[in-house]
Each structure stands twice: as structure tokens, then as C-alpha cells.
Design a protein around this motif. Structure first.
Motif, PDB file in Angstrom:
ATOM      1  N   ALA A   1       0.881  -1.190  -0.126  1.00  0.00           N
ATOM      2  CA  ALA A   1      -0.061  -0.114  -0.007  1.00  0.00           C
ATOM      3  C   ALA A   1       0.823   1.313   0.049  1.00  0.00           C
ATOM      4  CB  ALA A   1      -0.965  -0.061   1.232  1.00  0.00           C
ATOM      5  N   GLN A   2       2.110   1.227   0.568  1.00  0.00           N
ATOM      6  CA  GLN A   2       2.998   2.695   0.660  1.00  0.00           C
ATOM      7  C   GLN A   2       3.921   2.727  -0.577  1.00  0.00           C
ATOM      8  OE1 GLN A   2       5.567   1.838   3.892  1.00  0.00           O
ATOM      9  NE2 GLN A   2       6.702   0.289   2.755  1.00  0.00           N
ATOM     10  N   LEU A   3       3.520   1.730  -1.699  1.00  0.00           N
ATOM     11  CA  LEU A   3       4.740   1.787  -2.780  1.00  0.00           C
ATOM     12  C   LEU A   3       4.549   3.186  -3.336  1.00  0.00           C
ATOM     13  CD1 LEU A   3       4.476  -1.636  -4.194  1.00  0.00           C
ATOM     14  CD2 LEU A   3       6.298  -0.721  -2.863  1.00  0.00           C
ATOM     15  N   ARG A   4       5.730   3.683  -3.784  1.00  0.00           N
ATOM     16  CA  ARG A   4       5.770   4.812  -4.644  1.00  0.00           C
ATOM     17  C   ARG A   4       5.983   4.445  -6.136  1.00  0.00           C
ATOM     18  NH1 ARG A   4       4.590   6.479  -0.288  1.00  0.00           N
ATOM     19  NH2 ARG A   4       5.872   8.307   0.666  1.00  0.00           N
ATOM     20  N   ILE A   5       5.604   5.200  -7.179  1.00  0.00           N
ATOM     21  CA  ILE A   5       5.672   4.569  -8.447  1.00  0.00           C
ATOM     22  C   ILE A   5       7.250   4.403  -8.766  1.00  0.00           C
ATOM     23  CG2 ILE A   5       5.564   5.183 -10.628  1.00  0.00           C
ATOM     24  CD1 ILE A   5       3.079   7.235 -10.251  1.00  0.00           C
ATOM     25  N   GLY A   6       8.199   5.138  -8.538  1.00  0.00           N
ATOM     26  CA  GLY A   6       9.448   4.731  -8.615  1.00  0.00           C
ATOM     27  C   GLY A   6      10.125   3.379  -7.920  1.00  0.00           C
ATOM     28  N   ASP A   7       9.134   2.760  -6.978  1.00  0.00           N
ATOM     29  CA  ASP A   7       9.520   1.671  -6.372  1.00  0.00           C
ATOM     30  C   ASP A   7       9.473   0.359  -7.249  1.00  0.00           C
ATOM     31  OD1 ASP A   7      10.348   3.051  -4.155  1.00  0.00           O
ATOM     32  OD2 ASP A   7       8.219   2.754  -3.209  1.00  0.00           O
ATOM     33  N   VAL A   8       8.855   0.439  -8.357  1.00  0.00           N
ATOM     34  CA  VAL A   8       8.502  -0.409  -9.376  1.00  0.00           C
ATOM     35  C   VAL A   8       9.682  -0.157 -10.604  1.00  0.00           C
ATOM     36  CG1 VAL A   8       7.194  -1.647 -10.881  1.00  0.00           C
ATOM     37  CG2 VAL A   8       6.310  -0.802  -8.751  1.00  0.00           C
ATOM     38  N   ASN A   9      10.843  -0.815 -10.828  1.00  0.00           N
ATOM     39  CA  ASN A   9      11.669  -0.438 -11.525  1.00  0.00           C
ATOM     40  C   ASN A   9      12.457  -1.754 -12.399  1.00  0.00           C
ATOM     41  OD1 ASN A   9      13.716   1.219 -12.644  1.00  0.00           O
ATOM     42  ND2 ASN A   9      13.701   2.568 -11.057  1.00  0.00           N
ATOM     43  N   ARG A  10      13.415  -1.437 -12.842  1.00  0.00           N
ATOM     44  CA  ARG A  10      14.011  -2.407 -13.562  1.00  0.00           C
ATOM     45  C   ARG A  10      15.585  -2.691 -13.157  1.00  0.00           C
ATOM     46  NH1 ARG A  10      12.639  -2.508 -20.004  1.00  0.00           N
ATOM     47  NH2 ARG A  10      12.719  -0.314 -19.497  1.00  0.00           N
ATOM     48  N   GLN A  11      16.228  -3.766 -13.239  1.00  0.00           N
ATOM     49  CA  GLN A  11      17.633  -3.825 -12.724  1.00  0.00           C
ATOM     50  C   GLN A  11      18.120  -4.924 -13.655  1.00  0.00           C
ATOM     51  OE1 GLN A  11      19.531  -5.552  -9.130  1.00  0.00           O
ATOM     52  NE2 GLN A  11      19.356  -3.488  -8.461  1.00  0.00           N
ATOM     53  N   HIS A  12      19.189  -4.669 -14.475  1.00  0.00           N
ATOM     54  CA  HIS A  12      19.703  -5.908 -15.459  1.00  0.00           C
ATOM     55  C   HIS A  12      18.705  -6.412 -16.096  1.00  0.00           C
ATOM     56  CE1 HIS A  12      23.027  -5.634 -12.884  1.00  0.00           C
ATOM     57  NE2 HIS A  12      22.682  -5.833 -11.827  1.00  0.00           N
ATOM     58  N   GLY A  13      17.653  -5.740 -16.679  1.00  0.00           N
ATOM     59  CA  GLY A  13      16.585  -5.821 -17.505  1.00  0.00           C
ATOM     60  C   GLY A  13      15.380  -6.813 -16.925  1.00  0.00           C
ATOM     61  N   VAL A  14      15.564  -6.835 -15.357  1.00  0.00           N
ATOM     62  CA  VAL A  14      14.404  -7.655 -14.406  1.00  0.00           C
ATOM     63  C   VAL A  14      13.744  -6.578 -13.731  1.00  0.00           C
ATOM     64  CG1 VAL A  14      14.177  -9.469 -12.902  1.00  0.00           C
ATOM     65  CG2 VAL A  14      15.949  -9.608 -14.559  1.00  0.00           C
ATOM     66  N   TRP A  15      12.270  -6.574 -14.041  1.00  0.00           N
ATOM     67  CA  TRP A  15      11.363  -5.697 -13.215  1.00  0.00           C
ATOM     68  C   TRP A  15      11.539  -6.323 -11.819  1.00  0.00           C
ATOM     69  CZ3 TRP A  15       9.300  -1.146 -14.489  1.00  0.00           C
ATOM     70  CH2 TRP A  15       9.294  -0.958 -15.928  1.00  0.00           C
ATOM     71  N   PHE A  16      11.303  -5.157 -10.698  1.00  0.00           N
ATOM     72  CA  PHE A  16      11.306  -5.614  -9.510  1.00  0.00           C
ATOM     73  C   PHE A  16      10.380  -4.465  -8.864  1.00  0.00           C
ATOM     74  CE2 PHE A  16      15.022  -2.931  -9.798  1.00  0.00           C
ATOM     75  CZ  PHE A  16      14.794  -2.164  -8.734  1.00  0.00           C
ATOM     76  N   VAL A  17      10.115  -5.113  -7.730  1.00  0.00           N
ATOM     77  CA  VAL A  17       9.332  -4.057  -6.631  1.00  0.00           C
ATOM     78  C   VAL A  17      10.132  -3.880  -5.469  1.00  0.00           C
ATOM     79  CG1 VAL A  17       7.543  -3.623  -5.054  1.00  0.00           C
ATOM     80  CG2 VAL A  17       6.920  -4.970  -7.311  1.00  0.00           C
ATOM     81  N   HIS A  18      10.710  -2.450  -5.145  1.00  0.00           N
ATOM     82  CA  HIS A  18      11.485  -2.307  -4.274  1.00  0.00           C
ATOM     83  C   HIS A  18      10.717  -1.899  -2.960  1.00  0.00           C
ATOM     84  CE1 HIS A  18      15.199   0.224  -2.502  1.00  0.00           C
ATOM     85  NE2 HIS A  18      14.953  -0.657  -1.847  1.00  0.00           N
ATOM     86  N   ILE A  19      10.658  -2.903  -1.909  1.00  0.00           N
ATOM     87  CA  ILE A  19       9.961  -2.591  -0.733  1.00  0.00           C
ATOM     88  C   ILE A  19      10.856  -1.816   0.148  1.00  0.00           C
ATOM     89  CG2 ILE A  19       8.687  -3.685   1.232  1.00  0.00           C
ATOM     90  CD1 ILE A  19       8.398  -6.178  -1.074  1.00  0.00           C
ATOM     91  N   ARG A  20      10.513  -0.765   0.457  1.00  0.00           N
ATOM     92  CA  ARG A  20      11.641   0.056   1.230  1.00  0.00           C
ATOM     93  C   ARG A  20      11.070   0.497   2.647  1.00  0.00           C
ATOM     94  NH1 ARG A  20      12.361   5.350  -1.135  1.00  0.00           N
ATOM     95  NH2 ARG A  20      10.263   5.475  -1.908  1.00  0.00           N
TER      96      ARG A  20
END
Length: 580
Positions: A401-420
Motif C-alpha cells: 500500500a505504501q509503494l511509490r511509482i518509482g519503487d517499481v523499476n528494472r535492474q539488469h533488465g529484470v522488473w522488481f518491486v523495491h519494498i522500502r
């Protein structure tokens, strides 16, 4: 959704950040001044600013001594103590007053004393014969005259009558012994002795249970050991305990048998018993007695242990101070053992997952607030995506619920969710650490990344904007409150959940754990890393980089196939949205 913190936000024209602005309350203007409190919140994100503004207001009110105290629990009227006061104290006083009018002649005096001895024998015989009618009449008059919450036939009523009987017999016996030559005669019955001991065990000023709790609470808050919300919940427990044993009791005088009685009384009560219509306004012992009569549900063993886990640390804290060294802990040995229960948060079965995914929320519903009824409306917000993200990542509902748009991103071509976990931004995780969760390919196929793209466009490219802008923190500062409650209600409405069976958003987390074991062949140490459990090792305290890499998580997650779960209609819906 309204939020009280809204009125403290100031969108200052010349600043890129949102400011905090609050008028100084009238009651402290004499020492603080009348100039409004102004300061930058250091963020342009409105949702983050709401959280920070709420914290700032709480800090100022704490500093000014304006924080409202939690409502004190009504003091418990102990039927045994009351029975002793009426049956022993009042009766002794009445007999002493009448004795002053006895004849001065020694022979007549002896006759009157013999009459008291006869009364003692008569009362004792009645008690042994089980004839309590005389004391029941006294109890009825006391209950009516004092408006006491004791119902006839209840355990509390029986305890009052028994204490009246034993107290009055002891009163007559003590009176006759004192005036028959035993000048220092003391009460002999256990019920009177215990009541007298409690009466003598009064706390000194500043040392009542609640006063000591507030000192302890202030210390743990200053150290950062607990959050203010947690302390407020602890305060409610301590208030209830203090009301049960006596709000003015000396901590040293509270014995294990009293904590045991509190434990058993709490266990007999239903969850949130003070809100139950049948028990509202009753004192704890009386409520427990009525709950037994009505065969109401009982408080869980784990909840009872939580109460003891709130009381016990207060004793440990006191024991660390010279004045209280050697203080015993009456909670020791009273925790229920092995009471975690049979899977308190059970996983969803494959059939349940299919039932959820083919319910109106995911196929078309009638209207807002009637998402469980079939219709033509479609959701493209937190209602749809929070449970789906929970299903494919195992993240907790508040973390999503607290995710920001920028917390969904790509690293080495892999999409991930950054739970901060960044408390300065109002973002938290249970472990206190940030982590990554790889986006499962199926989550992408059913449209989550497309939803993310739509949100990014709607926010004008602002990566700090919330992914679910409709959600705001509740009064306790928890952004998970609304979706958690809503999802439980929805599961009940579609027939997946039945009462307090444990099913809810957290069941997705347990479901993923089982799938990782069964389909990805992972052992629990790797599953713990995926789910973000806090693993306490020497190495875990080194550095700041989260455990596990995004490509590693991606490989593990893709091994989870969700066998037997049908996503066909969700894929079709996602493809249709792409065409549009």
C-alpha cells in the motif's frame, strides 16, 4: 477519505516542498508564544507529507504536555473486598458502637457478650448448612443501594455473598474474643485477611502502576525501542490490568495468584469484550462471569500471552533500578506454552485462489461498495492490484500500500518491486530493512506493469508519487488499515472467509511460502530471504545492501508455477486494455 493531518499542510508558493503549519493552542500560548509553527516537511509528496505532519503535530503536543491520555478503565469492584468491608468492617464498627450502651454491671455485660457468642454459633451453623439467605438479603440491598454491576446468580454475586458470610462471622468472632480477654484479637478467616492485606498494600505517591508505566513508556520512546502507537496499545493493557488488581496497588504487593486470576478472567472473555452489547459497561470479573453463562467465544491463548508480555517488561524494567532491586515478577511461569495455534494465517488452497480470481472484483462488479456483486464495472486501483501483488510477491499489505511509482523499476533488465524501509519518508517494513521482490512474469502478463505505466503517465512522470494515491494513513498512521479491512470483508462477501478463520491478505504470503517449497524446491532459509524475514546473524549486521539480488529472486520466483490456478481471463483483460 478525510485525514486530520490535511489541515496542517501548507503548499508554500515559493517552495518545492510541502510545509507544516499549525497555530499554537491557546492553552500554551503563554509559554510558547502566539506565532504559528512553520517548518518544511522536506518532501513534495503529499501522502508522505501527511504522515510527517501527523508525526510533527504529535511531537509538539507531547512537548507541550497536551497529548490526550487514553481513557482510564473503570475501576473493578472486587466482590470479596466489598463483602469484607460490609460484612466485617461495618459490622465490627456497628457492634462497637452498640457496646457503648451496654449496662455497666459486669453480670449484664457478660450476658450481652454471651448473646454475641450465641449469634456467632447461629451464623456459623447457617453457613455450614448452606443457608445463605440472610447474607443474600444484605447483598441485594447493597447492590440496589450502590448500583453495583453484580447480577444475581453470577459468580461475582456468589463471591459477594460468600465474603459477606465469612466476613460477618469473623467480625462477631473477633469482637467476642477482644471483649472476652484477647485484647489484640485479629480476624482469622482467609477472605478477611486477604482483603486487609490488599488494603494495606497501597502504592506511594508516584508509584502506582500507571505512574510507573508512564515513566517506562517515556524511556522506551526516547530510546526508540517502541513506536508511539505500540506504547498506546500497551497502555490499554496496563490500564485494564491495574483496574483488575487495584489502581492504587503497590507493585510489590501483586502476587502470582492475582496475575493467574487476571489471565483466567481475560481468557474467559470474548475478543474486544468491552464493545460487546451483552458486556458493555460491566467490570471485568462480572463480564467474564456473564460471558461464561452466555457461552461467548474466548480470547485466544496468544492474546492472553500478549497481555502478559506487556505486563512482564514493566517488572523487568523496575528490577533494574536500585530502589526496586530484588522485585519478583508475578508473570513468571504463567505464560501459556505452545499456543501458536494451528496455522493462525492459513494459506489459500488452489480452489480458493480460483474462487477469488473469478469473483466479481476480477471479472466485473456492480458498483463501488458492491464489488462482490456481478456487474460491468472494472477496478484498476488498489482493490485489484494490492491482492495480486501480494499473491505474486508475498509482500505484506502495508508494504504494498505504501509503494511509490518509482519503487517499481528494472535492474539488469529484470522488473522488481523495491519494498522500502525509510522512516523519514514514512515507509516501513516489519523487519526494519528494505528488500527487493522480483516481478513474476505472470504478474506482468495480467497487466501489473501496464498499470504501473498508466500510473506513471497520470502522475506526470513523478516517480515519487504514490502507486495507489487513493490510500491515506488512518488515525494510527497505518496505510494498511483500509485495504486490510476491505479485503477481509470482501473475502467474507464472496464466501472464501468465514468469521475469524484467519484468512485475509496475509494468507497470500503463506500461500507463496508453500509454493516456494513445493514448486521452487526452496528451503526455508531462502524462503525467509524472499519474504523479508529478519534473520539475526553476525553477517546480517554488516553493510547496508539487502540480502539477495534481483536476478536471484527472479529465478526463484519463476519456478513458482501456481499450478492449477487459472489466469486466462486476467490475461485476456490485460491484452484488451493494451489494444484500447
Amino acid at each position: 477519505m478525510k485525514n486530520a493531518a490535511n489541515r496542517y499542510l501548507w503548499f508554500r508558493p515559493e517552495s518545492r516542498n510541502i510545509w507544516f503549519r499549525m497555530a499554537v493552542p491557546r492553552e500554551v500560548q503563554g509559554r510558547v508564544g502566539r506565532k504559528p509553527i512553520l517548518c518544511s516537511l522536506g518532501t513534495a509528496d503529499r501522502r508522505q507529507a501527511l504522515i510527517l505532519a501527523g508525526k510533527k503535530r504529535a511531537e509538539l503536543f507531547e512537548e507541550w504536555g497536551l497529548m490526550p491520555k487514553a481513557k482510564e478503565a473503570a475501576p473493578v469492584i472486587d466482590p470479596a473486598s466489598l463483602g469484607v468491608r460490609i460484612g466485617f468492617d461495618d459490622m465490627i464498627a456497628a457492634m462497637e458502637e452498640r457496646r457503648k450502651a451496654w449496662p455497666a454491671d459486669d453480670a449484664e455485660y457478660a450476658v450481652r457478650l454471651a448473646e454475641r457468642e450465641a449469634t456467632l454459633r447461629r451464623l456459623t451453623r447457617r453457613l455450614h448448612d448452606g443457608d445463605l439467605s440472610e447474607w443474600e438479603a444484605v447483598a441485594d440491598r447493597a447492590i440496589a443501594g450502590r448500583e453495583l454491576p453484580f447480577e444475581k446468580g453470577s459468580e461475582a454475586y456468589a463471591a459477594l455473598v460468600q465474603a459477606l458470610a465469612e466476613g460477618s462471622i469473623d467480625a462477631v468472632g473477633t469482637f467476642t474474643r477482644r471483649h472476652g480477654g484477647e485484647l489484640n484479637a485479629e480476624p482469622q478467616s482467609t477472605v478477611v485477611q486477604e482483603a486487609k492485606a490488599k488494603e494495606a498494600a497501597k502504592a506511594k505517591p508516584g508509584e502506582t502502576i500507571m505512574e510507573l508505566f508512564e515513566r517506562w513508556a517515556s524511556e522506551v520512546l526516547d530510546k526508540g525501542d517502541k513506536r508511539a502507537d505500540t506504547v498506546n496499545q500497551d497502555r490499554k493493557v496496563i490500564q485494564q490490568f491495574a483496574a483488575f488488581v487495584g489502581v492504587d496497588r503497590d507493585m510489590r504487593s501483586i502476587k502470582p495468584d492475582e496475575v493467574f486470576e487476571y489471565r483466567e478472567t481475560l481468557r474467559a472473555l470474548p475478543p474486544k469484550w468491552t464493545t460487546k452489547r451483552e458486556l458493555r459497561g460491566l467490570h471485568m470479573r462480572t463480564a467474564a462471569s456473564k460471558a461464561r453463562e452466555l457461552d461467548l467465544p474466548k480470547t485466544a491463548f496468544t492474546t492472553v500471552n500478549k497481555h502478559l508480555s506487556t505486563i512482564s517488561p514493566l517488572y523487568r524494567w523496575l528490577r533494574g533500578q536500585p530502589k526496586w532491586s530484588g522485585l519478583g515478577n508475578p508473570c513468571d511461569g504463567l505464560f501459556y506454552a505452545k499456543v501458536k495455534g494451528k496455522n493462525a494465517r492459513p494459506p489459500f488452497s488452489t480452489a480458493m485462489l480460483n474462487q477469488i480470481l473469478t469473483s466479481p472484483l476480477f471479472t466485473g462488479f456492480l458498483s463501488d461498495d458492491r464489488e462482490h456483486v456481478a456487474g460491468n464495472m472494472r477496478a484498476d486501483d488498489w482493490r485489484k492490484w494490492i491482492p495480486l501483488v501480494a499473491m505474486f510477491t508475498g509482500a505484506r499489505i502495508g508494504e504494498i500500500a505504501q509503494l511509490r511509482i518509482g519503487d517499481v523499476n528494472r535492474q539488469h533488465g529484470v522488473w522488481f518491486v523495491h519494498i522500502r524501509h525509510e522512516e523519514g519518508e514514512g515507509l516501513t517494513t516489519k523487519s526494519g530493512k528494505s528488500r527487493f521482490a522480483a516481478v513474476h512474469s505472470m504478474l506482468g502478463r495480467i497487466g501489473f506493469l501496464d498499470f504501473h505505466a498508466r500510473r506513471l503517465k497520470a502522475a506526470g512522470g513523478d516517480l515519487s508519487a504514490p502507486l495507489f494515491p487513493e490510500l491515506e494513513p488512518n488515525a494510527r498512521g497505518q496505510i494498511s488499515g483500509t485495504p486490510s479491512r476491505w479485503w477481509r470483508d470482501y473475502l467474507s462477501a464472496i464466501g472464501v472467509k468465514d468469521g475469524a478463520d484467519g484468512y485475509g491478505a496475509h494468507s497470500f504470503r503463506h500461500t507463496l511460502a508453500d509454493r516456494l517449497r513445493d514448486e521452487a524446491d526452496l528451503l526455508d532459509d531462502k524462503i525467509a530471504v524472499v519474504l523479508g524475514h529478519s534473520i539475526k546473524t553476525t553477517t546480517s549486521g554488516y553493510g547496508t545492501v539487502p540480502q539477495g539480488t534481483v536476478p536471484m529472486f527472479k529465478a526463484w520466483m519463476e519456478a513458482v508455477r501456481f499450478e492449477g490456478v487459472d489466469f486466462t481471463h486476467l490475461i485476456a483483460d490485460a491484452d484488451a486494455l493494451k489494444v484500447v
